[in-house]
Design an enzyme around this catalytic site. Structure first.
Site, short mmCIF file in Angstrom:
data_model
loop_
_atom_site.label_atom_id
_atom_site.label_comp_id
_atom_site.label_asym_id
_atom_site.label_seq_id
_atom_site.Cartn_x
_atom_site.Cartn_y
_atom_site.Cartn_z
N LYS A 38 42.46 38.86 36.49
CA LYS A 38 41.78 39.65 35.45
C LYS A 38 42.72 39.87 34.27
O LYS A 38 42.51 39.35 33.19
CB LYS A 38 41.28 40.97 36.02
CG LYS A 38 40.33 40.74 37.21
CD LYS A 38 40.03 42.02 37.92
CE LYS A 38 39.51 41.81 39.32
NZ LYS A 38 38.29 41.06 39.43
N ASP A 74 45.89 49.93 44.39
CA ASP A 74 45.28 48.64 44.05
C ASP A 74 44.99 48.69 42.56
O ASP A 74 44.13 49.43 42.10
CB ASP A 74 43.99 48.48 44.86
CG ASP A 74 43.21 47.21 44.49
OD1 ASP A 74 43.65 46.48 43.59
OD2 ASP A 74 42.16 46.96 45.12
N TRP A 120 35.70 48.17 46.71
CA TRP A 120 37.02 47.62 47.07
C TRP A 120 37.84 48.62 47.87
O TRP A 120 38.48 48.27 48.85
CB TRP A 120 37.78 47.14 45.83
CG TRP A 120 37.09 46.01 45.15
CD1 TRP A 120 36.56 46.01 43.89
CD2 TRP A 120 36.82 44.70 45.69
NE1 TRP A 120 35.98 44.79 43.62
CE2 TRP A 120 36.12 43.97 44.70
CE3 TRP A 120 37.09 44.08 46.90
CZ2 TRP A 120 35.70 42.65 44.88
CZ3 TRP A 120 36.67 42.76 47.10
CH2 TRP A 120 35.98 42.07 46.10
C1 LIG Z 1 40.00 46.49 42.46
C2 LIG Z 1 39.87 45.21 43.22
N1 LIG Z 1 40.46 45.10 44.41
C3 LIG Z 1 40.39 43.96 45.14
C4 LIG Z 1 39.70 42.87 44.69
C5 LIG Z 1 39.64 41.62 45.54
O1 LIG Z 1 40.46 40.67 44.99
P1 LIG Z 1 40.62 39.21 45.58
O2 LIG Z 1 39.30 38.52 45.38
O3 LIG Z 1 41.73 38.65 44.74
O4 LIG Z 1 41.00 39.32 47.01
C6 LIG Z 1 39.06 42.92 43.44
C7 LIG Z 1 38.32 41.76 42.92
O5 LIG Z 1 37.58 41.81 41.99
C8 LIG Z 1 39.15 44.12 42.69
O6 LIG Z 1 38.56 44.23 41.50
#
Ligand SMILES: Cc1ncc(COP(=O)(O)O)c(C=O)c1O
Length: 351
Positions: free
Chosen positions: A192, A168, A101
């Site tokens: 989550k 994030d 991510w």
């Molecule tokens: C730490 C982190 N950042 C970003 C995301 C992406 O999130 P989204 O699918 O809501 O765009 C996730 C998804 O699991 C994540 O765990």
């Protein structure tokens, strides 16, 4: 029948949240109307928005400089909305590269300015958190992921820096105590720890805005969202309502300190069980192990088969690792009861 749901997200929410959410679809607050059919500009929905924002503020102990927003587009939208709002084309932002991510966030930031990667654990498949990182004093901001959902690592301390901190927190927000006021910007997809998919919580310190020289579409401009009370357009009303129920649940439980205690207990039990069991191998360095996502391998296919069959028999779901890393991942978000971890620990001991 009890299902033990270890999904990584969307993931388990408390039973009472599901029940309240279901009630609101059929008859919201005894109006005879569904929450899905009331206007977002009504006082009825405004009260939902106000309470959701206030409860988030209370749980995070936010000061008056910070605003709370509920935006669309998932955390993935924040990967580019952050640099759009905070990074001029000739400026540099510092990023930590600790997982899938985080590296996606880096890629998106490069569309808007320069990125300096100040630390990376890519050399060992992101199984640790780099130590002793140096954050340049002249960077526009420093971005990192507090919990790496796919790889199962966690940053246990907030890096020291005077430049704006951006995080994030999609997979560990409100799961343990933190000084949230130290951050200039926080974002988290809700699916989550704080609710249903379809909404992001964004916390932004107002003084960092209005400093870039590019023109922003209104929907991408945090300032415009603040001025509109997070209702620049039709907000994801149902997802926000589920956030409210989830935040109320957490408040009733005793807030972040109370859930942290439970989360620590769940993670400690599972890691202890895995460390003691031959054939089960946690992949992350001990000091960096996530309390939210426990990642491990089962190298022997015979043991693996036994484990999967036992999980099926005991109604345990969501234990498979992310498709990009394989192996196993067990997610222990706020709503996952200790009882489920005890059941899993027992199952592993019996293999
Ligand atoms: C730490 C982190 N950042 C970003 C995301 C992406 O999130 P989204 O699918 O809501 O765009 C996730 C998804 O699991 C994540 O765990």
């Amino acid at each position: 029948m009890m299902i033990h749901n270890f999904n990584a997200g969307p993931s388990i929410l408390p039973r009472e949240v599901f029940e309240e959410a279901a009630k609101a679809i059929l008859n919201f607050r005894d109006t005879g109307l569904s929450i899905l059919e009331i206007g977002h500009r009504t006082s009825l929905f405004q009260s939902v928005m106000d309470e959701t924002m206030q409860t988030a503020r209370d749980l995070m102990k936010l000061d008056a400089d910070h605003e709370v927003l509920f935006l669309h587009g998932g955390a993935t939208t924040q990967f580019f909305q952050v640099p759009m709002n905070l990074l001029n084309e000739n400026q540099t932002a510092a990023y930590l590269d600790c997982g899938v991510w985080g590296s996606k966030a880096i890629k998106e930031a490069r569309l808007y300015g320069n990125v300096e990667v100040v630390g990376s654990s890519k050399d060992k498949n992101y199984t640790y958190i780099p130590k002793g990182i140096r954050i340049p004093k002249d960077a526009a901001y420093f971005h990192y992921t507090t919990n790496n959902t796919i790889e199962g690592t966690e940053m246990f301390s907030i890096p020291e820096t005077d430049i704006p901190l951006v995080a994030d927190m999609s997979s560990d927000i409100l799961s343990h105590e933190m000084d949230f006021n130290r951050f200039a910007l926080i974002y988290a997809g809700a699916q989550k720890n704080i609710g249903a998919a379809g909404v992001n919580m964004v916390v932004v310190r107002k003084d960092i805005l209005g400093k870039v020289n590019r023109r922003l579409p209104a929907m991408m401009d945090y300032q415009k969202h603040i001025e509109a009370g997070s209702m620049l357009n039709t907000p994801p009303v149902f997802a926000i309502y589920v956030c409210l129920l989830m935040l109320r649940w957490l408040k009733k439980l005793g807030g972040v300190p109370a859930i942290e205690k439970i989360n620590n207990e769940k993670a400690a039990l599972l890691y202890k069980t895995l460390d003691a069991k031959n054939g089960f191998e946690p992949t992350v360095e001990k000091d960096d192990r996530s309390r939210m996502n426990v990642v491990f391998l089962i190298p022997d296919p015979v043991v693996e088969k036994k484990f999967l069959e036992a999980c099926k028999e005991e109604n345990m779901i969501g234990v498979k690792g992310h498709r990009s890393v394989g192996g196993y991942r067990v997610s222990l978000y706020n709503a996952l009861p200790l009882e489920s971890v005890k059941a899993l620990a027992h199952l592993i001991q019996q293999i």
